[in-house]
Design a protein around this motif. Structure first.
Motif, PDB file in Angstrom:
ATOM      1  N   GLU A 101      12.902  27.875  -8.475  1.00 49.64           N
ATOM      2  CA  GLU A 101      14.203  27.365  -8.257  1.00 49.64           C
ATOM      3  C   GLU A 101      14.326  25.952  -8.086  1.00 49.64           C
ATOM      4  OE1 GLU A 101      14.760  30.400  -4.729  1.00 49.64           O
ATOM      5  OE2 GLU A 101      16.749  30.437  -5.802  1.00 49.64           O
ATOM      6  N   GLN A 102      13.154  25.234  -8.353  1.00 49.48           N
ATOM      7  CA  GLN A 102      13.130  23.933  -8.381  1.00 49.48           C
ATOM      8  C   GLN A 102      13.194  23.152  -6.869  1.00 49.48           C
ATOM      9  OE1 GLN A 102      12.055  22.156 -10.984  1.00 49.48           O
ATOM     10  NE2 GLN A 102      12.153  23.992 -12.505  1.00 49.48           N
ATOM     11  N   LEU A 103      12.622  23.930  -5.950  1.00 40.20           N
ATOM     12  CA  LEU A 103      12.760  23.664  -4.523  1.00 40.20           C
ATOM     13  C   LEU A 103      11.615  23.125  -4.229  1.00 40.20           C
ATOM     14  CD1 LEU A 103      15.160  26.274  -3.270  1.00 40.20           C
ATOM     15  CD2 LEU A 103      15.853  23.951  -3.868  1.00 40.20           C
ATOM     16  N   PRO A 104      11.302  22.149  -3.357  1.00 33.02           N
ATOM     17  CA  PRO A 104      10.097  21.856  -2.757  1.00 33.02           C
ATOM     18  C   PRO A 104       9.502  22.947  -1.807  1.00 33.02           C
ATOM     19  CG  PRO A 104      11.640  20.569  -1.586  1.00 33.02           C
ATOM     20  CD  PRO A 104      12.328  21.171  -2.652  1.00 33.02           C
ATOM     21  N   VAL A 105       8.131  23.129  -2.188  1.00 37.64           N
ATOM     22  CA  VAL A 105       7.354  23.896  -1.212  1.00 37.64           C
ATOM     23  C   VAL A 105       6.510  23.210  -0.367  1.00 37.64           C
ATOM     24  CG1 VAL A 105       5.597  25.892  -0.975  1.00 37.64           C
ATOM     25  CG2 VAL A 105       7.394  25.842  -2.701  1.00 37.64           C
ATOM     26  N   GLN A 106       5.876  22.015  -0.938  1.00 40.74           N
ATOM     27  CA  GLN A 106       4.988  21.362  -0.131  1.00 40.74           C
ATOM     28  C   GLN A 106       4.872  19.682  -1.005  1.00 40.74           C
ATOM     29  OE1 GLN A 106       1.156  22.476   1.375  1.00 40.74           O
ATOM     30  NE2 GLN A 106       0.257  21.401  -0.125  1.00 40.74           N
ATOM     31  N   VAL A 107       4.733  18.478   0.039  1.00 34.54           N
ATOM     32  CA  VAL A 107       4.806  17.386  -0.674  1.00 34.54           C
ATOM     33  C   VAL A 107       3.571  16.669   0.173  1.00 34.54           C
ATOM     34  CG1 VAL A 107       5.988  15.137  -1.028  1.00 34.54           C
ATOM     35  CG2 VAL A 107       7.241  17.285  -0.847  1.00 34.54           C
ATOM     36  N   VAL A 108       2.554  16.245  -0.700  1.00 31.89           N
ATOM     37  CA  VAL A 108       1.635  15.305   0.033  1.00 31.89           C
ATOM     38  C   VAL A 108       1.518  14.000  -0.398  1.00 31.89           C
ATOM     39  CG1 VAL A 108      -1.048  15.259   0.371  1.00 31.89           C
ATOM     40  CG2 VAL A 108       0.007  17.527   0.339  1.00 31.89           C
ATOM     41  N   SER A 109       1.557  12.990   0.544  1.00 34.70           N
ATOM     42  CA  SER A 109       1.473  11.540   0.218  1.00 34.70           C
ATOM     43  C   SER A 109       0.402  10.834   0.734  1.00 34.70           C
ATOM     44  CB  SER A 109       2.977  10.892   0.742  1.00 34.70           C
ATOM     45  OG  SER A 109       3.121   9.697   0.540  1.00 34.70           O
ATOM     46  N   ASP A 110      -0.333  10.100  -0.122  1.00 32.65           N
ATOM     47  CA  ASP A 110      -1.756   9.561   0.170  1.00 32.65           C
ATOM     48  C   ASP A 110      -1.470   8.176   0.485  1.00 32.65           C
ATOM     49  OD1 ASP A 110      -4.196   8.566   0.853  1.00 32.65           O
ATOM     50  OD2 ASP A 110      -5.091   9.952  -0.507  1.00 32.65           O
ATOM     51  N   GLN A 111      -1.493   7.422   1.751  1.00 32.91           N
ATOM     52  CA  GLN A 111      -1.036   6.169   1.972  1.00 32.91           C
ATOM     53  C   GLN A 111      -2.394   5.260   2.005  1.00 32.91           C
ATOM     54  OE1 GLN A 111       0.337   8.217   4.545  1.00 32.91           O
ATOM     55  NE2 GLN A 111       2.118   8.897   3.204  1.00 32.91           N
ATOM     56  N   THR A 112      -3.422   5.863   1.796  1.00 35.73           N
ATOM     57  CA  THR A 112      -4.868   5.105   2.258  1.00 35.73           C
ATOM     58  C   THR A 112      -5.002   3.663   1.905  1.00 35.73           C
ATOM     59  OG1 THR A 112      -5.950   7.427   2.433  1.00 35.73           O
ATOM     60  CG2 THR A 112      -7.032   5.280   2.261  1.00 35.73           C
ATOM     61  N   ALA A 113      -4.625   3.839   0.315  1.00 30.46           N
ATOM     62  CA  ALA A 113      -4.820   2.376  -0.215  1.00 30.46           C
ATOM     63  C   ALA A 113      -3.818   1.555  -0.031  1.00 30.46           C
ATOM     64  CB  ALA A 113      -4.666   2.658  -1.897  1.00 30.46           C
ATOM     65  N   PHE A 114      -2.566   1.759   0.392  1.00 32.93           N
ATOM     66  CA  PHE A 114      -1.484   1.002   1.031  1.00 32.93           C
ATOM     67  C   PHE A 114      -1.962   0.395   2.338  1.00 32.93           C
ATOM     68  CE2 PHE A 114       2.666   0.555   3.469  1.00 32.93           C
ATOM     69  CZ  PHE A 114       3.076  -0.459   2.749  1.00 32.93           C
ATOM     70  N   MET A 115      -2.257   1.193   3.207  1.00 30.76           N
ATOM     71  CA  MET A 115      -2.649   1.080   4.609  1.00 30.76           C
ATOM     72  C   MET A 115      -3.857  -0.085   4.312  1.00 30.76           C
ATOM     73  SD  MET A 115      -0.531   2.561   6.408  1.00 30.76           S
ATOM     74  CE  MET A 115      -1.277   2.448   8.379  1.00 30.76           C
ATOM     75  N   LYS A 116      -4.807   0.221   3.689  1.00 33.15           N
ATOM     76  CA  LYS A 116      -5.798  -0.718   3.562  1.00 33.15           C
ATOM     77  C   LYS A 116      -5.552  -2.302   2.816  1.00 33.15           C
ATOM     78  CE  LYS A 116      -9.716   2.476   2.859  1.00 33.15           C
ATOM     79  NZ  LYS A 116     -10.609   3.016   2.040  1.00 33.15           N
ATOM     80  N   ALA A 117      -4.636  -2.156   2.056  1.00 33.89           N
ATOM     81  CA  ALA A 117      -3.863  -3.386   1.397  1.00 33.89           C
ATOM     82  C   ALA A 117      -3.219  -4.069   2.412  1.00 33.89           C
ATOM     83  CB  ALA A 117      -2.918  -3.123   0.068  1.00 33.89           C
ATOM     84  N   MET A 118      -2.550  -3.460   3.405  1.00 35.21           N
ATOM     85  CA  MET A 118      -1.809  -4.143   4.429  1.00 35.21           C
ATOM     86  C   MET A 118      -2.710  -4.722   5.478  1.00 35.21           C
ATOM     87  SD  MET A 118       1.153  -4.149   3.441  1.00 35.21           S
ATOM     88  CE  MET A 118       1.712  -4.844   4.899  1.00 35.21           C
ATOM     89  N   GLY A 119      -4.219  -4.539   5.731  1.00 35.43           N
ATOM     90  CA  GLY A 119      -5.151  -4.980   6.601  1.00 35.43           C
ATOM     91  C   GLY A 119      -5.117  -4.114   7.813  1.00 35.43           C
ATOM     92  N   VAL A 120      -4.804  -2.780   7.689  1.00 33.22           N
ATOM     93  CA  VAL A 120      -4.753  -1.886   8.922  1.00 33.22           C
ATOM     94  C   VAL A 120      -6.168  -1.736   9.011  1.00 33.22           C
ATOM     95  CG1 VAL A 120      -4.250   0.422   9.836  1.00 33.22           C
ATOM     96  CG2 VAL A 120      -2.554  -1.011   8.430  1.00 33.22           C
ATOM     97  N   PRO A 121      -6.608  -1.892  10.433  1.00 33.16           N
ATOM     98  CA  PRO A 121      -8.188  -1.907  10.546  1.00 33.16           C
ATOM     99  C   PRO A 121      -8.622  -0.105  10.498  1.00 33.16           C
ATOM    100  CG  PRO A 121      -6.938  -1.971  12.660  1.00 33.16           C
ATOM    101  CD  PRO A 121      -5.918  -2.275  11.542  1.00 33.16           C
ATOM    102  N   GLY A 122      -9.770  -0.092   9.947  1.00 32.22           N
ATOM    103  CA  GLY A 122     -10.450   1.432  10.155  1.00 32.22           C
ATOM    104  C   GLY A 122     -10.522   1.840   8.590  1.00 32.22           C
ATOM    105  N   ASP A 123     -11.346   2.729   8.128  1.00 34.68           N
ATOM    106  CA  ASP A 123     -11.596   3.201   6.932  1.00 34.68           C
ATOM    107  C   ASP A 123     -11.162   4.744   6.501  1.00 34.68           C
ATOM    108  OD1 ASP A 123     -13.140   0.712   6.398  1.00 34.68           O
ATOM    109  OD2 ASP A 123     -14.824   1.389   7.629  1.00 34.68           O
ATOM    110  N   GLY A 124     -10.563   5.097   7.394  1.00 36.51           N
ATOM    111  CA  GLY A 124     -10.135   6.446   7.385  1.00 36.51           C
ATOM    112  C   GLY A 124      -9.025   6.853   6.430  1.00 36.51           C
ATOM    113  N   VAL A 125      -8.755   7.990   6.397  1.00 33.46           N
ATOM    114  CA  VAL A 125      -7.872   8.370   5.272  1.00 33.46           C
ATOM    115  C   VAL A 125      -6.204   8.321   5.950  1.00 33.46           C
ATOM    116  CG1 VAL A 125      -6.680  10.266   3.912  1.00 33.46           C
ATOM    117  CG2 VAL A 125      -9.056   9.996   3.887  1.00 33.46           C
TER     118      VAL A 125
END
Length: 300
Positions: free
Chosen positions: A239-263
């Motif tokens: 029905e074109q309705l969302p069941v799940q959405v996964v967003s990976d912000q790892t690269a963005f957080m690293k670019a912003m200088g957030v400490p840590g190497d985690g996902v």
């Protein structure tokens, strides 16, 4: 005020996650689950054009406008979880959400275009108030409302998949699509690459509240020339309705200088489309004025 700022930050994350894909489903008695072969025939082929996909979902989002939602956000060793229910209906949008952030329980309501944070005993002591809720609204006079109110209100009111896909068409692209089974249901699976710089400019422009000059300068310096993207996966049912959405912000957080190497990743799951949603604003005498509370607390 540390506590209010923390509440606002966590809620903004939740709101943005919700706005990543709201939507609606026809109400009524649930039909028996079709066999896999029948599912295949009911599920249209995935599309490669987000504009076309947005158009396809538009009519679906005009039907029953509610769901239950769960969210899990992981950033390195830190984890936040949330459960809630929402009705996504433009100016009439409302939701309730209970969040667990670093062991601290947060309860939030959005109704009548305003966010209400429920305060526990420690919150009341820090904020020097006997009220049970504080309010953030787009027309609020306190700094937090002025900074976040319009953005949060717009994000929530725009929370349907057709709107989201229209935004994706401006800030990103579909890089892959296929059909996969998720939780026993055949779905169309899309992989989307969202360009961070374009997304930030799009949000600021549509909300009509640009970032402060110093904040924008820092963003530009950290992101310039890096072509940072936020890989996002969407699973939509027949029905074109969302069941799940996964967003990976790892690269963005690293670019912003957030400490840590985690996902850094957020997963949002939607169930019970068309279920009733009851969300009402707290009694007025239980709601504190955030500007006044901040003055009493000395702006901590």
């Amino acid at each position: 005020m540390k506590r209010v700022t923390t509440l606002a930050a966590v809620t903004t994350a939740a709101v943005l996650a919700l706005s990543a894909c709201g939507g609606e489903k026809q109400s009524g008695a649930a039909a028996p689950a079709p066999a896999p072969s029948e599912q295949k025939s009911l599920l249209a082929s995935p599309l490669g054009d987000p504009i076309q996909l947005a158009a396809l979902t538009r009519e679906s989002t005009k039907k029953a406008k509610s769901s239950k939602v769960t969210m899990e956000s992981v950033a390195g060793t830190q984890k936040q979880t949330a459960t809630g229910q929402g009705m996504y209906d433009g100016e009439n949008t409302k939701f309730s959400m209970s969040m667990d952030s670093d062991g601290k329980k947060l309860e939030v309501l959005f109704v009548d275009s305003a966010l209400y944070f429920k305060l526990d005993a420690s919150d009341k002591a820090e904020m020097k108030t006997d009220k049970s809720y504080v309010k953030i609204s787009a027309d609020g006079q306190d700094p937090i409302s002025q900074m976040l109110g319009k953005m949060m209100s717009k994000a929530i009111k725009d929370s349907d998949p057709s709107r989201t896909l229209e935004q994706v068409s401006k800030a990103g692209k579909i890089t892959k699509s296929d059909q996969v089974e998720l939780n026993g249901e055949l779905t169309n699976h899309y992989v989307v690459e969202i360009e961070v710089e374009k997304a930030i400019a799009l949000i600021a422009g549509e909300v009509g509240v640009p970032f402060p000059a110093d904040v924008q300068k820092q963003l530009d310096a950290k992101l310039k020339g890096k072509n940072v993207t936020i890989p996002t996966e969407l699973w939509l049912n027949a029905e074109q309705l969302p069941v799940q959405v996964v967003s990976d912000q790892t690269a963005f957080m690293k670019a912003m200088g957030v400490p840590g190497d985690g996902v850094a990743k957020t997963t949002v799951k939607y169930t019970d489309w068309g279920s009733p949603v009851e969300v009402t604003a707290p009694p007025a005498d239980q709601v504190g004025d955030l500007a006044e509370i901040m003055k009493k607390a000395g702006g901590r």
